[in-house]
Write a protein that holds these residues in place. Structure first.
Motif, PDB file in Angstrom:
ATOM      1  N   GLU A   1      30.455  36.000  39.351  1.00  0.00           N
ATOM      2  CA  GLU A   1      31.820  37.176  38.425  1.00  0.00           C
ATOM      3  C   GLU A   1      30.819  36.624  36.886  1.00  0.00           C
ATOM      4  O   GLU A   1      30.886  35.811  36.935  1.00  0.00           O
ATOM      5  CB  GLU A   1      33.347  37.587  37.900  1.00  0.00           C
TER       6      GLU A   1
ATOM      7  N   ARG B   1      34.975  42.210  52.022  1.00  0.00           N
ATOM      8  CA  ARG B   1      35.472  40.217  52.380  1.00  0.00           C
ATOM      9  C   ARG B   1      34.319  39.676  51.129  1.00  0.00           C
ATOM     10  O   ARG B   1      34.523  38.640  51.830  1.00  0.00           O
ATOM     11  CB  ARG B   1      35.814  40.339  53.379  1.00  0.00           C
TER      12      ARG B   1
ATOM     13  N   SER C   1      39.451  31.467  50.391  1.00  0.00           N
ATOM     14  CA  SER C   1      39.191  32.241  49.604  1.00  0.00           C
ATOM     15  C   SER C   1      39.665  32.057  48.633  1.00  0.00           C
ATOM     16  O   SER C   1      40.900  31.726  48.214  1.00  0.00           O
ATOM     17  CB  SER C   1      39.777  33.982  49.907  1.00  0.00           C
TER      18      SER C   1
ATOM     19  N   ARG D   1      38.898  32.597  45.419  1.00  0.00           N
ATOM     20  CA  ARG D   1      39.031  33.394  44.334  1.00  0.00           C
ATOM     21  C   ARG D   1      39.744  35.018  44.818  1.00  0.00           C
ATOM     22  O   ARG D   1      38.146  35.589  44.825  1.00  0.00           O
ATOM     23  CB  ARG D   1      38.274  33.113  42.783  1.00  0.00           C
ATOM     24  N   PRO D   2      40.499  35.515  45.067  1.00  0.00           N
ATOM     25  CA  PRO D   2      40.724  36.140  45.769  1.00  0.00           C
ATOM     26  C   PRO D   2      39.938  37.627  44.992  1.00  0.00           C
ATOM     27  O   PRO D   2      40.816  37.136  43.895  1.00  0.00           O
ATOM     28  CB  PRO D   2      42.029  36.294  46.438  1.00  0.00           C
ATOM     29  N   GLY D   3      39.256  38.771  45.272  1.00  0.00           N
ATOM     30  CA  GLY D   3      39.020  39.086  44.560  1.00  0.00           C
ATOM     31  C   GLY D   3      37.747  39.601  43.955  1.00  0.00           C
ATOM     32  O   GLY D   3      37.233  40.694  43.994  1.00  0.00           O
ATOM     33  N   LYS D   4      37.369  38.022  44.202  1.00  0.00           N
ATOM     34  CA  LYS D   4      35.859  38.021  43.479  1.00  0.00           C
ATOM     35  C   LYS D   4      34.806  37.510  44.656  1.00  0.00           C
ATOM     36  O   LYS D   4      35.389  37.172  45.169  1.00  0.00           O
ATOM     37  CB  LYS D   4      36.021  37.032  42.085  1.00  0.00           C
ATOM     38  N   THR D   5      33.435  37.670  43.750  1.00  0.00           N
ATOM     39  CA  THR D   5      32.003  36.920  44.903  1.00  0.00           C
ATOM     40  C   THR D   5      32.504  35.432  44.855  1.00  0.00           C
ATOM     41  O   THR D   5      32.403  35.439  43.905  1.00  0.00           O
ATOM     42  CB  THR D   5      31.498  37.420  44.741  1.00  0.00           C
TER      43      THR D   5
ATOM     44  N   ASP E   1      35.101  37.594  48.755  1.00  0.00           N
ATOM     45  CA  ASP E   1      36.234  36.208  48.454  1.00  0.00           C
ATOM     46  C   ASP E   1      36.293  35.613  49.838  1.00  0.00           C
ATOM     47  O   ASP E   1      36.831  35.048  49.203  1.00  0.00           O
ATOM     48  CB  ASP E   1      37.252  37.262  47.974  1.00  0.00           C
ATOM     49  N   THR E   2      35.882  36.041  50.560  1.00  0.00           N
ATOM     50  CA  THR E   2      36.118  34.875  52.029  1.00  0.00           C
ATOM     51  C   THR E   2      34.604  33.945  52.513  1.00  0.00           C
ATOM     52  O   THR E   2      33.528  34.695  52.567  1.00  0.00           O
ATOM     53  CB  THR E   2      36.388  35.929  53.341  1.00  0.00           C
TER      54      THR E   2
END
Length: 524
Positions: free
Chosen positions: A482, A438, A457, A459-463, A440-441
């Motif tokens: 990223e 998780r 979150s 930017r979902p899916g990103k660090t 991205d959270t």
């Protein structure tokens, strides 16, 4: 940022090093060495020590993920002079070269006082710099952010009032994420994994001086009086004292413990109220204190053993190391607000409190997993001074009463995190979960109730990681780690997005005012 913890926390990504798939034999090693001499030596130097390009030693490359070395050899590196070798070398040659770069040289590399002196570059004399900040109208020099962009080895200077980029310049290879500032906030000092220390003037936005103090450097600290910069090395095992004004080397100590064994430096920090540097050793159960206070007592009873001064100019006795023998090797530590104690943790899961004046352990701490003490914060709640730390191996934030050294709370978070941040003017503490699926959270903790009250979150899916507050605490700047990445500005109360700036893997950003005033909500 604590570089040693980031490397440890990412170890699961590095469980199978790149070079493990291609064993280096005498034959393949000889072929790879020949390829290096033919294609790499001109930029990366004899013995892989670095030149125009960075050093290519195992210590310099250890933070790269599997495949990154091979990918760089194949594809080159954008915006640099690193060419692509795909098509020039076949797959076997590329794999052998990548594997060989992960092995130590046959002869241990050396870096002497002469090498250090030859490397030093003075770009501009301090006397010729402007007396006041040459910044656009309305820009507060103490509300600037220095952003380390690891994706392409650059640094950005961002205005914390208008959220615009004022400058961007190329840095040395793989900067440590946490630059340090002079007491007035004018100069910022960087340390690179390649051993370079740099002095940059925020007032004129110019590089002042650089020097290579070693082949692999852990981090630097700046004295509270603004006179000294201390660099801690892992290769060679030395501490190097520099004049903060121009980075002239003044003293080098070989880091030998009380048994005469060399040790890498794990971290160096300034303990401003003590007028001293505190040094943790990576390979020995010792904590060093180096005072820069001319009035300091020459010895601490029961704590000192003799050290001969290393290479360099002889300095007064108050700059001699004073050593505390411990019962464990420190992996991370945190100062109390008065800098009388350190909360210390080991890799084995032990944690304790050490009184610096006496060198005596005064308490054991209820900390397990891998607490990231270097990213801890302090705050007051109901008259109690509390310390909170994230954990690299557990989805929790641990809260400790700093008067009684007792556990107050374990706050569940979305996952193991690296950074915890807050501000004196904010009721919230922000923690990431970047060491977990998780990543991205973000978790937002109410400092009054010690409860997780919201998750974000952005930017979902990103660090989503490493929040830092503006000087007044009204906004937070969030790294999207990223490449390409972003610097996202959020309202610290409503959590609404304000603006976003493009960045190249921004691994750390630091507000001048909060750092030089030792804000309780940020790392020191």
């Amino acid at each position: 940022m604590s570089a040693r913890h980031l490397a440890a926390a990412l170890a699961w990504l590095l469980a199978a090093p790149l070079w493990a798939a291609t064993p280096v034999t005498p034959v393949t090693g000889a072929r790879a060495a020949a390829l290096y001499d033919q294609h790499c030596l001109a930029c990366h130097g004899t013995g892989r020590l670095g030149g125009m390009g960075p050093a290519l030693l195992p210590q310099s490359l250890e933070r790269l993920k599997p495949g990154e070395i091979l990918a760089t050899l194949r594809q080159g590196r954008a915006a640099t002079q690193m060419p692509a070798f795909a098509g020039r070398l076949d797959d076997t040659e590329l794999n052998e070269l990548a594997a060989w770069l992960g092995t130590p040289p046959a002869q241990p590399p050396q870096w002497t006082a002469t090498d250090m002196a030859v490397s030093r570059v003075q770009y501009v004399a301090e006397a010729s710099l402007p007396a006041s900040a040459q910044l656009p109208a309305g820009v507060d020099p103490h509300n600037l952010f220095v952003v380390v962009e690891a994706g392409d080895h650059h640094v950005s200077v961002v205005d914390g009032d208008h959220f615009t980029r004022l400058a961007r310049f190329q840095s040395r290879f793989a900067l440590h994420g946490g630059p340090k500032f002079s007491p007035d906030g004018r100069f910022v000092y960087f340390a690179s994994r390649d051993g370079w220390v740099s002095q940059y003037d925020l007032y004129s936005q110019r590089m002042v001086a650089e020097i290579r103090v070693g082949l692999n450097t852990r981090n630097v600290a700046v004295s509270a009086d603004g006179r000294w910069v201390l660099a801690g090395n892992t290769l060679p095992e030395t501490l190097v004292l520099l004049d903060a004004h121009g980075l002239m080397p003044r003293q080098t100590w070989p880091v030998r413990d009380r048994h005469g064994r060399l040790s890498r430096v794990s971290a160096v920090y300034d303990a401003a109220p003590r007028q001293s540097f505190i040094v943790a050793l990576k390979d020995s159960d010792e904590l060093w204190e180096i005072s820069y206070n001319p009035q300091a007592a020459p010895v601490y009873p029961g704590m000192v053993h003799d050290y001969r001064m290393g290479e360099g100019v002889a300095l007064p006795g108050f700059l001699q190391p004073r050593v505390t023998a411990l019962d464990m090797v420190l992996d991370d530590f945190f100062f109390d607000p008065a800098y009388r104690h350190v909360m210390a943790a080991s890799r084995e899961g032990r944690a304790e409190v050490i009184q610096l004046d006496t060198g005596v352990k005064v308490a054991d701490l209820a900390l397990d997993g891998m607490p990231h003490l270097g990213s801890g914060i302090t705050f007051e709640r109901d008259g109690q001074r509390l310390m909170a730390t994230p954990n690299l191996k557990g989805g929790k934030v641990t809260v400790i009463d700093m008067d009684r050294w007792q556990l107050v709370s374990q706050i569940a978070t979305p996952g193991p995190g690296f950074f915890l941040r807050s501000h004196e003017n904010s009721p919230y503490a922000w923690v990431d979960a970047m060491m977990s699926p998780r990543k991205d959270t973000l978790g937002i903790i109410d400092k009054g109730t010690l409860q997780l009250v919201k998750t974000l979150s952005v930017r979902p899916g990103k660090t989503n990681a490493h929040v830092e507050f503006t000087r007044d605490g009204r906004y937070v700047l969030l790294s999207i780690m990223e490449n390409p990445g972003e610097l996202v500005v959020l309202d610290a109360t409503t959590f609404a997005e304000v603006v976003s700036l493009p960045m190249s893997k921004p691994i750390g950003k630091y507000n001048v005012y909060n750092k030089i005033n030792r804000s309780e909500g940020t790392s020191h």
